[in-house]
Design a protein around this motif. Sequence first.
Motif, PDB file in Angstrom:
ATOM      1  N   SER A 371       0.842  -1.203   0.000  1.00  0.00           N
ATOM      2  CA  SER A 371       0.000   0.000   0.000  1.00  0.00           C
ATOM      3  C   SER A 371       0.873   1.248   0.000  1.00  0.00           C
ATOM      4  N   ILE A 376      -3.172   4.638   0.211  1.00  0.00           N
ATOM      5  CA  ILE A 376      -3.658   5.020   1.541  1.00  0.00           C
ATOM      6  C   ILE A 376      -4.577   6.238   1.442  1.00  0.00           C
ATOM      7  N   PHE A 418      -1.221   3.859   7.959  1.00  0.00           N
ATOM      8  CA  PHE A 418      -2.668   3.646   8.007  1.00  0.00           C
ATOM      9  C   PHE A 418      -3.286   4.484   9.126  1.00  0.00           C
ATOM     10  N   PRO A 425      -7.239   0.284  10.700  1.00  0.00           N
ATOM     11  CA  PRO A 425      -6.857  -1.088  10.348  1.00  0.00           C
ATOM     12  C   PRO A 425      -7.307  -2.075  11.419  1.00  0.00           C
TER      13      PRO A 425
END
Length: 536
Positions: A371, A376, A418, A425
């Motif tokens: 990612s 993101i 994140f 998450p």
Amino acid sequence: MFADIALYNGQIVSMDENNRQYSAILIKNRRIVGLGNIEEMKPFIGGKTKVIDLQGKTVLPGFIDAHQHMFSLGNNLINLQCDQLSIADLVEEIEKRAANLEPHEWIIGCGLDESRLVEKRLPQASDFNHILNPIYITRYCYHTAVVNDRALALAGVDEQTVEPVGGEILRDHSGKASGVLKENAMELVQRVIPPYTVEQIKQAISRADDYYIKQGVTSVHEAGMGLITGSLKEFRAFQELILNNQLKIRVYGMVMDTFYSELLATQLLTGFGTEQFKIGAVKMFADGTLSGGTAAVREEYEEPIKGYGMLMYSDEELEQKVLQAHMQGFQVAIHAIGDRAIEQVLNAYEKALAIYPREDHRHRIEHCKLSHPGIIERMKKLGVIPVPQPAMYHQHGNVYKRVLKPEVINDYCPLYSFINSGLKPAGSSDCPVVSGSPFLGIYAAMTRKTHTGETIVPEQSLSLFEALKMYTVHGAYASFSENEIGTLEIGKYGDLIVLPRNFMSFCAEEIKETEVEMTIVNGEVCYENVSQTASN
């Protein structure tokens, strides 16, 4: 009104938004009714109240594993464990199993990892030529299988067999199937393996239930009912276990998109169910795995894998599937590991939301490993939930470092990014692919260490509190359950775990070795570690 159970003289960490802590907690009729100190709680403690002196121990909300497979875990406990260090040793174990079976009976194995074998390769059908029984062994990731010639013959796989879309049949120089099947090609043999009965599925789920309770896991997200059994018998098995009061943990049951039409016919939606079992997301697959070279990536894999992996669907096919489920009101959860697959999934979500805007959809990307910052940013904008498995890079991170270019590995499982971006998450294990211990996942999130001590992008490490939120608060949010579980607050279910004293001050190494001392679900003690209790 007196409480059913009272715990006092401990460090009760609520994990609420203000991070409040208490020394006593009361539970009545399955729900938390009191938080404070023992003096405040005394008027609500009666003669029939179960009273537990915590002796300074730590209490946390029960852990939530947001992506795991109960049937596979329980079933693996009785299947052949293929964690040997050489193909010769594996063959020997299969020979022993075959000696106690009739020639027509299948030998099912799991946990194969060629990186641990001295030969550094997957076994092939030719390695099992002398064994009459059909053999089906899955790699630890469940995205590759090794079978023998007997299994291939029963499945009708030969030189003329066409590879299914999203699958690969490895062949030798003559075009003969080698015995290694990847992704959707595994189904060619799976469909001729005798189906599991509901009773067998129930037994497997019960074994997994016991395992998780000992790990302090009080709620799980079942990542695809029907994935292994090829049927909705798991749905029936969960119902029977719950109706007979034989299941302890809570289950958020995702349904494989293979059975989308059946699910749609029931008119049941995401979130419908009881306090113990709820219909979850519609589960799909966009790609495969990094270690198997089937995750769809933008940068070519390093030797010996090479290539760019594979997508399970064309853009148009995935977009149509997502739109159908989205418009019907379902949450969608899609397995996507490589950056190319993640981008494909985000495109599908974006188009579905543009055509049919929906508030609070909470669509998910399972694994979400590669990612980069652009991914993101898009997830945040679209309200998508990443569901990573930190213990995965502890167990298999060395392999990832070998097969991915250095500039690619920098985007691997960016947990800190994140959270720093405002995403939530949800912590998970993908058990039985790796251990179902949340402590191992928390350790990996804090240290970013592989099992050999190498680190993977250490700047993406988390604090203990941040890691705990993944396995409590964020896990609840990913299943629309934040008003019921995930924190210890008045009115929520009495799901909690008792851990050693000063757990919140433990270093990462101590956390990895932590054992649960007690697990409570709905205010009932479901597990007590007698050896730990006696030593304290």
